[in-house]
Motif scaffolding. Structure first.
Motif, PDB file in Angstrom:
ATOM      1  N   PHE A 144      -0.845 -11.673  26.917  1.00 36.03           N
ATOM      2  CA  PHE A 144      -1.825 -10.350  26.732  1.00 36.03           C
ATOM      3  C   PHE A 144      -2.146  -9.990  27.968  1.00 36.03           C
ATOM      4  CE2 PHE A 144      -5.733 -12.528  26.274  1.00 36.03           C
ATOM      5  CZ  PHE A 144      -6.703 -11.414  26.062  1.00 36.03           C
ATOM      6  N   SER A 145      -2.385  -8.648  27.386  1.00 34.05           N
ATOM      7  CA  SER A 145      -3.684  -7.821  29.000  1.00 34.05           C
ATOM      8  C   SER A 145      -3.875  -6.125  28.263  1.00 34.05           C
ATOM      9  CB  SER A 145      -2.674  -7.189  29.961  1.00 34.05           C
ATOM     10  OG  SER A 145      -1.534  -6.618  29.814  1.00 34.05           O
ATOM     11  N   GLY A 146      -5.146  -6.826  28.584  1.00 38.73           N
ATOM     12  CA  GLY A 146      -5.739  -5.374  28.743  1.00 38.73           C
ATOM     13  C   GLY A 146      -6.759  -4.290  29.094  1.00 38.73           C
ATOM     14  N   ALA A 185      -9.171   2.384  24.989  1.00 40.09           N
ATOM     15  CA  ALA A 185      -8.604   0.451  25.082  1.00 40.09           C
ATOM     16  C   ALA A 185      -7.352   1.125  25.909  1.00 40.09           C
ATOM     17  CB  ALA A 185      -8.809   0.012  23.998  1.00 40.09           C
ATOM     18  N   ALA A 186      -6.468   0.012  26.463  1.00 40.49           N
ATOM     19  CA  ALA A 186      -4.686   0.475  26.281  1.00 40.49           C
ATOM     20  C   ALA A 186      -4.743  -1.394  26.043  1.00 40.49           C
ATOM     21  CB  ALA A 186      -4.496   0.668  27.637  1.00 40.49           C
ATOM     22  N   ASN A 204       3.356  -2.327  19.412  1.00 40.49           N
ATOM     23  CA  ASN A 204       2.395  -2.122  21.057  1.00 40.49           C
ATOM     24  C   ASN A 204       2.196  -0.238  21.315  1.00 40.49           C
ATOM     25  OD1 ASN A 204       1.271  -4.463  22.654  1.00 40.49           O
ATOM     26  ND2 ASN A 204       3.675  -5.191  22.459  1.00 40.49           N
ATOM     27  N   LYS A 205       3.001   0.044  20.778  1.00 46.19           N
ATOM     28  CA  LYS A 205       2.517   1.742  20.626  1.00 46.19           C
ATOM     29  C   LYS A 205       1.791   2.060  19.218  1.00 46.19           C
ATOM     30  CE  LYS A 205       4.690   6.282  20.226  1.00 46.19           C
ATOM     31  NZ  LYS A 205       5.823   7.172  19.897  1.00 46.19           N
ATOM     32  N   ASN A 210      -3.343   3.748  17.338  1.00 42.10           N
ATOM     33  CA  ASN A 210      -4.375   2.861  16.244  1.00 42.10           C
ATOM     34  C   ASN A 210      -5.470   2.625  17.053  1.00 42.10           C
ATOM     35  OD1 ASN A 210      -3.353   5.159  13.699  1.00 42.10           O
ATOM     36  ND2 ASN A 210      -1.840   4.000  15.162  1.00 42.10           N
ATOM     37  N   TRP A 211      -5.717   2.177  18.562  1.00 44.02           N
ATOM     38  CA  TRP A 211      -6.937   1.181  18.248  1.00 44.02           C
ATOM     39  C   TRP A 211      -7.918   0.982  18.003  1.00 44.02           C
ATOM     40  CZ3 TRP A 211     -11.825   2.309  21.302  1.00 44.02           C
ATOM     41  CH2 TRP A 211     -11.837   2.915  21.677  1.00 44.02           C
TER      42      TRP A 211
END
Length: 250
Positions: A144-146, A185-186, A204-205, A210-211
């Motif tokens: 994962f990455s953010g 955030a992404a 993921n979309k 909806n983060w």
């Protein structure tokens, strides 16, 4: 001769009064009065925080960026969210770009509250999760990455005392709590649904759209990362001070 002795005595008395009313914090001479001390601590921390990426050798602080979190778990079961997730080998970049906006010292409550601003944090590592998000099933295991930006954080530090073999008690950081608000955030989770590309891309979309509704799930690893980053700084920073200078005393 007597006049010289009297003059030296007066000078020593004056310096003793100055020392009693001021605190030496890593080269910063700060007034003991709480509001002025808070402003001085803010300026001192803003001087040292950028150095944390490569470490501060004179105070024994090792390089702190990228920050490594070996493992952590998150259990979110409130309302429409029922997710169990774990993260391993997580690296975090960006904490050393933070700025301290305000520091409040409360000697009666034995607390220091700091307001911070962090332009951006980047995280990557391995994840494993399963559960439901807004009634949608989700499962996956992989990388994962953010990216998390425009972060306003409030750090509450509970202070204490530690006896020294000789000399006055040292100030200690007994506990450190971090709460914050994320501006944007992404997030990218690889290998969702066993590598099903269509389902993974759709999820993921959905996560990125909806983060804000998933903020508890996003914040837990970040709060853990900031605690890991700030606790050694607080331990070293407050260890330089005498407890009586901040908590009150003779």
């Amino acid at each position: 001769m007597w006049k010289i002795i009297c003059l030296l005595s007066a000078v020593n008395t004056a310096f003793a009064g100055v020392e009693k009313n001021f605190v030496n914090f890593g080269g910063f001479v700060c007034p003991r009065e709480e509001k002025a001390l808070g402003r001085c601590l803010r300026d001192a921390l803003n001087t040292y925080i950028p150095q944390l990426a490569t470490g501060v050798a004179e105070y024994g602080v090792p390089p702190c960026e990228p920050l490594l979190i070996p493992a952590l778990s998150v259990h979110q079961t409130a309302g429409p969210f029922a997710v169990t997730s774990s993260y391993t080998d997580v690296t975090v970049q960006g904490p050393s770009t933070m700025r301290v906006k305000d520091v409040t010292v409360d000697s009666e409550q034995q607390e220091i509250v700091s307001k911070l601003y962090i332009p951006e944090l980047k995280m990557k590592g391995n994840y494993k999760l399963s559960g439901q998000l807004l009634m949608l099933p989700i499962e996956g295991e992989g990388h994962f990455s953010g990216k998390y930006g425009d972060i306003d954080a409030v750090v509450t530090i509970t202070l204490g005392r530690a006896a020294r073999p000789s000399g006055p008690d040292a100030l200690t950081c007994e506990a450190l709590d971090v709460k914050f608000h994320i501006g944007h955030a992404a997030l990218q989770l690889d290998n969702l649904f066993g590598g099903d590309g269509e389902l993974g891309n759709a999820m993921n979309k959905f996560l990125n759209e909806n983060w804000q509704k998933l903020s508890d799930e996003l914040q837990a690893p970040l709060e853990e990362a900031l605690r890991e980053f700030l606790k050694p700084l607080a331990d070293h920073a407050f260890g330089m001070l005498r407890a009586d200078d901040v908590l009150g005393g003779p």
